[in-house]
Design a protein around this motif. Sequence first.
Motif, short mmCIF file in Angstrom:
data_model
loop_
_atom_site.label_atom_id
_atom_site.label_comp_id
_atom_site.label_asym_id
_atom_site.label_seq_id
_atom_site.Cartn_x
_atom_site.Cartn_y
_atom_site.Cartn_z
N UNK A 1 0.82 -1.23 0.00
CA UNK A 1 0.00 0.00 0.00
C UNK A 1 0.85 1.27 0.00
N UNK A 2 2.09 1.20 0.54
CA UNK A 2 2.95 2.37 0.61
C UNK A 2 4.32 2.04 0.02
N UNK A 3 4.78 2.85 -0.89
CA UNK A 3 6.09 2.64 -1.52
C UNK A 3 6.83 3.96 -1.61
N UNK A 4 8.06 3.99 -1.09
CA UNK A 4 8.93 5.16 -1.21
C UNK A 4 10.25 4.75 -1.82
N UNK A 5 10.63 5.41 -2.89
CA UNK A 5 11.93 5.19 -3.54
C UNK A 5 12.66 6.51 -3.53
N UNK A 6 13.80 6.55 -2.84
CA UNK A 6 14.52 7.80 -2.61
C UNK A 6 15.99 7.62 -3.02
N UNK A 7 16.38 8.27 -4.09
CA UNK A 7 17.78 8.27 -4.48
C UNK A 7 18.32 6.93 -4.93
N UNK A 8 17.47 6.03 -5.39
CA UNK A 8 17.92 4.73 -5.94
C UNK A 8 18.06 4.92 -7.45
N UNK A 9 19.24 5.32 -7.89
CA UNK A 9 19.41 5.85 -9.24
C UNK A 9 19.31 4.81 -10.35
N UNK A 10 19.34 3.53 -10.01
CA UNK A 10 19.23 2.49 -11.03
C UNK A 10 17.81 1.98 -11.21
N UNK A 11 16.88 2.51 -10.43
CA UNK A 11 15.47 2.16 -10.60
C UNK A 11 14.84 3.17 -11.56
N UNK A 12 14.18 2.64 -12.60
CA UNK A 12 13.63 3.52 -13.63
C UNK A 12 12.19 3.20 -13.97
#
Length: 608
Positions: A347-358
Motif C-alpha cells: 500500500x505504501x512505496x517510497x523510492x529515494x535516491x535509488x538511481x538504477x530504478x527507472x
Amino acid sequence: MRGHDWINTCLPDELVVEIFRRLDSKRSRDACSLVCRRWLRLERLTRATIRIGATGSPDLFVHLLSTRFSNVTNVHIDERLSISLPVHLQGRRRGVENSSASSLKLNYLNVNNGSEEGDLDSLCLSDVGLAALGDGFPKLEKLSLIWCSNVTSDGLASLAQKCSSLKALDLQGCYVGDQGLSAVGQCCKQLEDLNLRFCEGLTDKGLIELALGVGKSLKSLGVAACAKITDSSMEAVGSHCISLETLSLDSEFIHNQGVLAVAEGCPQLKVLKLQCINVTDDALEAVGASCLSLELLALYSFQRFTDKGLCAIGNGCKKLRNLTLSDCYFLSDKGLESIATGCKELTHLEINGCHNIGTLGIESVGRSCQRLTELSLLYCQRIGDVGLLQVGEGCKFLQALHLVDCSNLGDAAMRGIAIGCSNLKKLHIRRCYEIGTKGIVAVGEHCKSLTDLSIRFCDRVGDEALIAIADGCSLHYLNVSGCHQIGDAGVIAIARGCPQLCYLDVSVLQNLGDLAMAELGENCPLLKEIVLSHCRQITDVGLAHLVKRCTMLESCHMVYCSGITSAGVATVVSSCPNIKKVLVEKWKVSQRTKRRAGSIISYLCVDL
C-alpha cells in the motif's frame, strides 16, 4: 432554585470524574477546573499524560507535578525543548498550546546562548528527578526521557524498582550505562517498547541482560549510534525476544550475523528498519525466508546488497505493505519488479535516491500493486511518464503522491494520474520542471477529493492551474512557493473557491500583491498559517486586509518583503488574538511591538 449548587450537592466524585473524562478538548477541561477547588482536584485525577520541556528546576518541577496528578501513566520529558530562565527573571508567555484531552504540555522561553555549562547542567533532569518520578507516579506505564543527559544508571535503576508496570521506555540521547538497563530488565517484566537511540554509554552487556529479563514481553526495540552494541546483542535478542514485532537498527557495527539471528529467532517480526552499511544480501535472504509476517521494511543507505536480497523479500514476505528504499545504489528495476509481483498487498512505496530504478520498475508496480495508496518518488531521474501512466491505470486507490526532482516526468504523467486516480487527496511536487499548467489543470478536473496540494518551484505552473484547482477541489493546504508564473489571479481563485484553506505558502512569488491578500482575508476565515516571504509586492495594506477576518491566524512568515514595514508587523500582532509565531527581520519590529508580543516574534537574521 437560583444560587443553589445542585451539581456539587448531588453528584459524587466518581460521576464528576467520569464527566470530565468525556470532555473532548483540553480547553473545556481547563475551564471546568477553574470553577471551584473540588472540580480542580477531580479534574486533575483524569490526567493520564504529562509532557514536559526543559525547566528552571526540573527535579523540583517533577516533584510538584507528582503531588497534583496522581493518576498519570504516561510521562514525556524532552530536554531538546527550550530551556527556561527562572520564573523571576522572565515574563509570562502569551498563550497556551492546545493538546489532547489527557495531556498537559508545558513549554518555556529560550535561555541566552551565553549561559555557562554549569548553569545548563542545573537545568537538566537528574537522578533526583527520576526518584521523584518513581515515588510520585507508581502507576507509570510509558516514560520518555529525551536527551536527559544528566540521568545515570543509578537513577534509572531506582525508577525501575518503583515502576514495575512500565511498558514503554524511551532513553534517546541519555548517557545511561549497563547497570541501569539491567535493572530495567530485572524489574520491569511487562516492558514492551524500548528505544535506545544515541545511548552511547551502553554496551552488549546491558542489552543482553535486558533481553534475558524481558525477552518474553519485548515487542519493539530501537538501536542507533550505539558504538558498543554489536552482533552479540542481536544474537541475544534473537534467542530470547520471541515476541519481537518491531526492530530498528542504525549501526555500522551490526553485520549479517546479528540480523540473521533476529530473523531466525523472531518469527513474529512485522516491522524492520535497517541502516547498517555492513549488512549484505545474506541477511535479507534470511528475512525473506523466516519473517513471513513482515509488513513494513525500510532500507537506508545500503551499498552492499543487490537485487538478490530484494528478490528474496518479494518471494517470502507476502504480507509486506510498506516498503522504503533510500539511497540503495545497487538496486534496479529487477528487484522492484520482484517486490511488485510478490507483494501484492503493498500500500505504501517510497523510492529515494535509488538511481538504477527507472520506468520499468514503476510500470511493474502499476500493473501488480492494485492496493497502492501512497507513492513517493524522490530524486528518481530515470523514471519517465510511461511509469506513472501505468500507475494511473492500475492503482485506482492511490491517495497520496510525492514527486521530488524527477526531471523526466511531465504533464502526460500527471494527466494519467489525474484520470486514473480520482481518489487522490494529497499531491506534493517539488522541482519537477517538466510538469506544468496542463498537468495540474487535469488534477483539478478529475481529483475532486484533493485537499493537500504542494507544487514548489515548478516554473511551468501558472494561474490557470490554480483556477482549475479552485473550481474542482476544496483545498485545506496549498504550497506554491517559487512558482513564478502564479500571481494574483490564481491565488484569488483559490481564496474564492477554497474557503476551508488552513495553510498557504506563497513565498517567492514576485507577481503576488495586495489584491490576493484582500481576497484571502475576505474568504478564508479558517487560515492558520501563511508564508509570504520574498513577496516584494505585498505591503502593509494587503496585510491589514488579510488579518481583518483571519482571526484564527497562528503563524505568519514575512521576511524579505520590502513593502512590509514595522506598521504591518504591528497590525498582524494586534489583530490576531491566536498568533503564536511571526517571522520577520529584526529591524522591522518596533519597541512597542516587542513589549507587546516579544515571545512570539522570531528573527531570520540577528545583528548582521
